[in-house]
Motif scaffolding. Structure first.
Motif, PDB file in Angstrom:
ATOM      1  N   ARG A  24      -3.404 -39.110  26.242  1.00 52.17           N
ATOM      2  CA  ARG A  24      -2.994 -39.532  24.868  1.00 52.17           C
ATOM      3  C   ARG A  24      -2.502 -38.502  24.679  1.00 52.17           C
ATOM      4  O   ARG A  24      -3.284 -37.273  24.705  1.00 52.17           O
ATOM      5  N   ASP A  50      -4.213 -44.749  14.815  1.00 54.31           N
ATOM      6  CA  ASP A  50      -3.457 -45.288  14.590  1.00 54.31           C
ATOM      7  C   ASP A  50      -2.236 -44.247  14.082  1.00 54.31           C
ATOM      8  O   ASP A  50      -1.226 -44.718  13.800  1.00 54.31           O
ATOM      9  N   GLN A  51      -2.527 -43.206  13.856  1.00 54.79           N
ATOM     10  CA  GLN A  51      -0.838 -42.068  14.063  1.00 54.79           C
ATOM     11  C   GLN A  51      -1.123 -40.938  14.423  1.00 54.79           C
ATOM     12  O   GLN A  51      -2.835 -40.161  15.426  1.00 54.79           O
ATOM     13  N   TRP A  54       0.499 -40.397  20.997  1.00 51.27           N
ATOM     14  CA  TRP A  54       1.734 -40.229  21.882  1.00 51.27           C
ATOM     15  C   TRP A  54       1.161 -40.987  23.392  1.00 51.27           C
ATOM     16  O   TRP A  54       1.220 -40.146  24.012  1.00 51.27           O
ATOM     17  N   ARG A 124       3.498 -46.003  22.804  1.00 52.48           N
ATOM     18  CA  ARG A 124       3.117 -45.596  21.535  1.00 52.48           C
ATOM     19  C   ARG A 124       3.480 -44.604  21.362  1.00 52.48           C
ATOM     20  O   ARG A 124       2.732 -43.353  21.782  1.00 52.48           O
ATOM     21  N   ARG A 126       3.641 -42.022  17.573  1.00 58.38           N
ATOM     22  CA  ARG A 126       3.325 -42.167  16.869  1.00 58.38           C
ATOM     23  C   ARG A 126       3.741 -40.486  15.937  1.00 58.38           C
ATOM     24  O   ARG A 126       2.567 -40.107  15.347  1.00 58.38           O
ATOM     25  N   MET A 128       3.619 -37.648  13.376  1.00 63.80           N
ATOM     26  CA  MET A 128       3.576 -37.140  11.714  1.00 63.80           C
ATOM     27  C   MET A 128       4.773 -35.963  11.265  1.00 63.80           C
ATOM     28  O   MET A 128       5.077 -34.958  12.407  1.00 63.80           O
ATOM     29  N   ARG A 135       4.646 -40.948   8.855  1.00 68.74           N
ATOM     30  CA  ARG A 135       5.134 -41.097  10.191  1.00 68.74           C
ATOM     31  C   ARG A 135       6.888 -41.030  10.283  1.00 68.74           C
ATOM     32  O   ARG A 135       7.741 -40.679   9.033  1.00 68.74           O
ATOM     33  N   ILE A 138      12.688 -42.572  12.558  1.00 66.40           N
ATOM     34  CA  ILE A 138      12.798 -43.742  14.010  1.00 66.40           C
ATOM     35  C   ILE A 138      14.035 -43.612  13.925  1.00 66.40           C
ATOM     36  O   ILE A 138      14.977 -45.226  12.852  1.00 66.40           O
ATOM     37  N   TYR A 147      13.376 -38.932  15.642  1.00 70.04           N
ATOM     38  CA  TYR A 147      12.530 -38.274  15.521  1.00 70.04           C
ATOM     39  C   TYR A 147      12.791 -37.667  14.353  1.00 70.04           C
ATOM     40  O   TYR A 147      12.791 -36.052  14.089  1.00 70.04           O
ATOM     41  N   ARG A 166      10.543 -48.674  21.070  1.00 69.87           N
ATOM     42  CA  ARG A 166      10.543 -48.397  19.333  1.00 69.87           C
ATOM     43  C   ARG A 166       9.648 -49.451  18.852  1.00 69.87           C
ATOM     44  O   ARG A 166       8.923 -49.156  17.935  1.00 69.87           O
ATOM     45  N   GLU A 168       7.327 -50.921  20.265  1.00 67.65           N
ATOM     46  CA  GLU A 168       5.720 -50.467  21.298  1.00 67.65           C
ATOM     47  C   GLU A 168       4.938 -52.430  22.004  1.00 67.65           C
ATOM     48  O   GLU A 168       4.503 -52.746  21.584  1.00 67.65           O
TER      49      GLU A 168
END
Length: 595
Positions: A24, A50-51, A54, A124, A126, A128, A135, A138, A147, A166, A168
């Protein structure tokens, strides 16, 4: 997922990212290293799953293997699922020569391919905005996703189904595909073919650069990895070199010692170019000298800050990023660094020490001139003026000032090296002038810093304190290691600050209490003086101990727990990698031993 510093950096001297052990992206800032972290999971605490990341998740993942492509910062992650199917991810930031210049966009490439079987994956993405506040929005194109938020607009171009990304969606990986994340610009060529060419040319660039290094016989892999990573800490557009790629990784659990190191400390940059010079890498030095000449011009003969932004920004106002909980939830997350307001007089020495090689080195495209010497003399004037004045020290104390020995010695070095440069240029009158000033500073420093009662140097004039920077008196050639005063100092520093294998920078309480972790560069300084004092086998053993504490990427952060079990502090830390390179060069058997 527990956050650790077991991370792999990738980059191209404009873009940089940190990738965790599952593949990630957990840290990457835009539009440059000191910008807003689009990928901020590293500092998202319990929201890290959660945030701000990638990921390329493999269903029923069983194992992960990661390694760099040899002599590059290109990362290969191989993920195997429980059925034996294998996915390979290749991550890099493009860098190579194109159209007569270096192509190094603020961009990342991820190439994904099935090695065996038909694994199922989920992407995924995401990012920020505004330091974890929200977030990114998109929007979808035919072959790209945008983004958007705050000052950020990133475009992801791919031949994979954009709706899978998009939404996921879990999907079968039957064919390889590539993803190019970069500026909001059209990608007008074949994505697969173009990114394959980028990979090939980026590989050639880095292997060609490594081939220019004069590495020691022993520990070559460790030295090469450290050298590549130091180069990743350069912001090539301006010549700046940042102290680390991250902000606010605590020095130890709950310490509140959370600092933003994504700026150019002139001290840290000096140590970086010194280490790379020992490997023969003149390119980083030459680019950094451009940055320094701009700093000197800005100062106009007056105050020089300890640090500046990578774009030469003088104001780095420190604030808290309220929307990020911090590493493992241990805030605060700081943006900016109050140290830009400090008086740290050693900086004048580091400017001259970084520059003086250019008066002697004929390899450089732009050797230093008499005009450069004249421009540098006001820096020496400041060093002479301030050598016996109180400052915050290289450790950047926020609550007290003293006349610090390390700062005084660096002011001596500024005068001494200006004398060397003047002699090289044939300016004998100026050489006599600066050598005379160096002698004055030496006399003042030896009188103020030497504690007659204790028979050793102290960290402050007229004091008895110890700090590890006293070990640097040897490296800067202020005193030889066999001088009885220095031998006594080394003994006292080791007895007072060594904890098992590791060294504290100091043992007295500061603004945040007593230090609870060792400072990695200080342990490397100890290794150097042990070797120079004739304790070479002990130095080698301690060096091997430090090598064993590196991450899987072969790197070190700023600090380590006293039991050696965990790294803390910002990562990757240039200081620590400098120490690794310098000690390897010093301790290695010579190449002539195998010829």
């Amino acid at each position: 997922m527990t956050q650790t510093l077991d991370l792999f950096p990738i980059g191209n001297c404009a873009a940089s990212a940190l990738i965790d052990r599952s593949g990630r992206f957990v840290w990457a800032c835009t539009p440059r290293v000191d910008g807003d972290p689009a990928f901020c999971a590293l500092l998202s605490g319990d929201r890290a799953d959660d945030q701000g990341f990638w990921s390329i998740d493999v269903e029923d993942m069983a194992s992960v293997r990661q390694s760099y492509l040899r002599n590059t910062p290109i990362l290969i992650t191989e993920i195997t699922d429980k059925s034996g199917a294998v996915v390979e991810i290749t991550d890099f930031a493009p860098r190579y020569r194109q159209f007569g210049r270096v192509y190094r966009p603020m961009a990342f490439v991820r190439k994904v391919r099935p090695v065996s079987g038909t694994p199922r994956i989920r992407i995924r993405m995401r990012p920020m905005v505004n330091w974890g506040e929200a977030r990114a929005t998109i929007t979808t194109g035919s072959n790209h996703l945008r983004y958007v938020g705050g000052e950020m607009t990133l475009r992801l171009t791919t031949e994979a189904p954009v709706s899978h990304i998009r939404d996921e969606r879990l999907f079968r990986l039957e064919e390889p595909f590539s993803m190019f994340l970069g500026p909001d610009e059209g990608f007008d060529t074949d994505v697969a073919a173009t990114t394959a060419r980028m990979l090939s040319e980026t590989t050639q660039y880095w292997r060609g650069w490594v081939r220019t290094l004069s590495v020691p016989l022993e520990w070559q892999d460790a030295v090469i990895r450290a050298a590549i990573t130091l180069k990743l800490c350069a912001h090539e557009e301006t010549g700046a070199i940042v102290a680390a790629l991250t902000t606010s990784i605590p020095e130890h659990e709950g310490s509140q010692r959370n600092w933003d190191y994504r700026y150019c400390w002139l001290r840290d940059a000096y140590y970086v170019v010194q280490a790379l010079n020992r490997l023969g890498a003149a390119d980083l030095l030459e680019n950094y000298l451009v940055y320094l000449r701009n700093v000197i011009d800005m100062a106009k003969g007056g105050h020089v800050q300890p640090l500046y932004g990578v774009g030469l920004e003088p104001s780095l106002v420190e604030r808290f990023a309220e929307h990020l909980p911090g590493y493992r939830g241990m805030g605060p997350v700081r943006v900016g660094n109050q140290a830009h307001e400090h008086l740290q007089h050693d900086v004048y020495g580091q400017i001259v020490l970084s520059t003086v090689q250019a008066f002697f080195d004929q390899r450089l495209f732009r050797p230093a001139t008499v005009e450069d010497f004249r421009a540098l003399e006001p820096v020496g004037d400041r060093a002479f003026e301030l050598h016996d004045q109180p400052d915050a020290s290289l450790w950047e104390f926020r609550g007290r000032e003293n006349v610090h020995t390390y700062s005084a010695v660096m002011c001596w070095a500024a005068c001494d090296r200006l004398g060397n440069a003047a002699q090289q240029l044939g300016l004998m009158e100026r050489a006599d002038f600066w050598n005379g000033r160096a002698a004055q500073v030496r006399e003042t420093t030896e009188k103020g810093a030497f504690n007659e009662k204790l028979g050793r140097f102290a960290a402050t004039f007229g004091g008895d304190e110890l700090d590890a920077s006293l070990l640097q008196l040897v490296d800067v050639r202020f005193v030889s290691p066999d001088d009885p005063r220095m031998a006594a100092t080394i003994k006292a520093v080791e007895e007072g600050l060594r904890r098992g294998p590791y060294m504290l920078r100091y043992a007295v309480p500061d603004d945040f209490g007593e230090p609870k972790t060792a400072f990695n560069i200080c342990t490397f300084w100890l290794i150097e003086v042990l070797h120079m004092s004739g304790r070479s086998q002990e130095a080698r053993d301690l060096f091997e101990e430090m090598l064993g504490r590196r991450t899987a990427a072969g790197l070190l952060s700023e600090d380590i727990t006293l039991d050696g079990a965990e790294l803390w502090g910002n990562y990757p830390q240039t200081y620590s990698l400098v120490g690794l390179i310098n000690c390897a060069n010093m301790l290695s058997r010579p190449w002539t031993s195998v010829r």
